[in-house]
Design an enzyme around this catalytic site. Structure first.
Site, PDB file in Angstrom:
ATOM      1  CG  ASN A 208      40.612 -23.826  47.916  1.00  0.00           C
ATOM      2  OD1 ASN A 208      39.802 -24.339  48.670  1.00  0.00           O
ATOM      3  ND2 ASN A 208      41.335 -24.535  47.045  1.00  0.00           N
ATOM      4  CG  ASP A 277      43.171 -23.776  39.135  1.00  0.00           C
ATOM      5  OD1 ASP A 277      42.843 -24.965  38.982  1.00  0.00           O
ATOM      6  OD2 ASP A 277      42.347 -22.845  39.210  1.00  0.00           O
ATOM      7  CE  LYS A 287      58.726 -17.140  60.317  1.00  0.00           C
ATOM      8  NZ  LYS A 287      58.477 -16.762  61.720  1.00  0.00           N
ATOM      9  N   PRO A 303      48.888 -30.341  38.390  1.00  0.00           N
ATOM     10  CG  PRO A 303      49.717 -32.438  38.956  1.00  0.00           C
ATOM     11  CD  PRO A 303      49.576 -31.051  39.485  1.00  0.00           C
ATOM     12  CG  LEU A 306      37.290 -32.783  35.887  1.00  0.00           C
ATOM     13  CD1 LEU A 306      36.811 -34.028  36.618  1.00  0.00           C
ATOM     14  CD2 LEU A 306      36.452 -31.581  36.279  1.00  0.00           C
ATOM     15  CE  LYS A 339      39.405 -28.658  33.081  1.00  0.00           C
ATOM     16  NZ  LYS A 339      39.799 -28.266  34.440  1.00  0.00           N
TER      17      LYS A 339
END
Length: 397
Positions: A208, A277, A287, A303, A306, A339
């Site tokens: 990200n 996520d 490759k 996993p 948090l 959480k």
């Protein structure tokens, strides 16, 4: 303040004579005061005055180097515990806001990582000018602490807001800032930062846009304030903050293991990392070759670090981040409750200055009772200190 090195910057205003009292009070309280005067300031008060009060050489010329083993403005910047600029003229405030470094004072301030206290002093109309106010807001957003000028008779004959705060007030603020600088002494703090990288094959991966700047800013602020800090970081281009124990990881699975292994040993955990996520379900050992057909990849959940911390926590203070693009408050509070967090820091990453890979952020801090504090666009270092202030205030009860 005994043993603290304070750099006192004196600029060219009539209130420069009051800076002598600031220098004297700081020295009497045990501070090691080094004075930098602009050339304009020397037209109001002599260098000899501050030399006698501080018992140190007074600096005013960036090219006047007496010790060949150091560069003076860098040495002052590196060893300062605090910078105080009093009086601060409109001209100096503008130079600081725009990052100019054309004299000894502004060069040292551009190089320092120490906190800064600024006491403006100028004509009432100058102080109220939109450009001056904008420059002040810019510096506040970077974490500079301002001591508001008082109202009264000004040297120019006007009556209004613009006279420098009294020396005793400025010294009190300086002491407060220095006390905050070590207000987390003895606290064990774990922070995560940066992205995670999930490999597809030996040459490709998914990740990200997180730069890690927010997590690194928190780690840097916390260690400066006396905490024992561990930073678990995904891949970034940032240098690890000095004084921080940094653990480098790559994938979400690695971050999960490293964070859980250290969780019980820490008092505060701030999870600022942008953890993937999902990861590719299958890793190709060679490759993957392109062909004329489309490519479909299967992903599986990583996993939830948090959520696992929320299940395991006992006395730890747990803080999460929520980067959203819509319904920010709703999503943030849902995540906090789901959480088992103590606080959550939410931001709309679609807003200018609040997304990834920028030096600023625009955040709102929520608890189970709702909004705790909404911060304007600020430098991430200032956001880090504001967050730590809220955490400390809640924990101290």
């Amino acid at each position: 303040m005994r043993g603290k090195r304070i750099v006192l910057g004196v600029t060219g205003g009539i209130a420069a004579y009051k800076a002598a009292s600031i220098c004297s009070q700081l020295s009497q309280q045990g501070a090691d005061v080094r004075v930098i005067m602009t050339q304009a300031a020397t037209q109001f008060v002599t260098k000899m005055t501050f030399q006698a009060l501080s018992r140190h050489e007074v600096y005013s010329d960036v090219f006047d180097e007496h010790d060949p083993s150091v560069i003076a403005h860098i040495d002052l910047a590196d060893h300062a515990d605090l910078f105080v600029v009093a009086p601060a003229t409109a001209h100096t405030i503008a130079k600081l806001a725009y990052g100019l470094a054309d004299d000894m004072l502004t060069s040292a301030m551009l190089a320092t990582r120490a906190p800064v206290v600024i006491a403006p002093a100028m004509n009432v109309h100058m102080y109220q000018h939109p450009t001056v106010q904008k420059n002040i807001e810019t510096l506040k957003a970077r974490g500079y602490r301002f001591v508001e000028p008082g109202e009264g008779q000004l040297a120019c004959g006007y009556v209004g807001k613009g006279r420098m705060a009294e020396p005793e007030v400025i010294v009190d603020v300086a002491r407060d800032v220095l006390m905050r600088e070590k207000d987390l002494h003895g606290v064990r703090l774990l922070v995560t930062g940066g992205p995670t990288v999930e490999p597809i094959d030996p040459v490709r991966y998914v990740t990200n846009r997180s730069s890690g700047k927010m997590g690194y800013a928190i780690a840097e602020a916390a260690v400066r304030r006396g905490a024992d800090v561990t930073l678990v970081s995904g891949p970034t281009h940032l240098d690890p903050p000095a004084g921080v124990t940094t653990v480098q990881v790559t994938s979400a699975e690695e971050m999960y293991r490293e964070v859980l292994d250290r969780f019980e040993a820490h008092d505060i955990v701030i999870k600022a990392a942008a953890v993937a996520d999902y990861r590719p379900a299958h890793y190709a050992g060679h490759k993957m070759k392109k062909n004329d057909s489309s490519l479909v990849l299967e992903f599986v959940r990583t996993p939830d670090i948090l959520a696992e911390l929320g299940k395991r926590k006992s006395d730890q203070f747990l803080v999460g981040f929520a980067a959203e693009t819509n319904d920010v408050e709703q999503h943030a509070i849902h995540k906090l409750k789901q959480k088992n967090l103590d606080l959550i820091v939410a931001n709309d990453v679609s807003k200018p200055g609040a997304g990834f890979d920028v030096d600023t952020n625009v955040v709102s801090i929520y608890s189970r009772d709702g909004l705790v504090k909404e911060l304007p666009k600020m430098d991430k270092r200032a956001v880090a200190d504001a967050l730590l202030d809220e955490i400390k205030g809640i924990r101290d009860g």
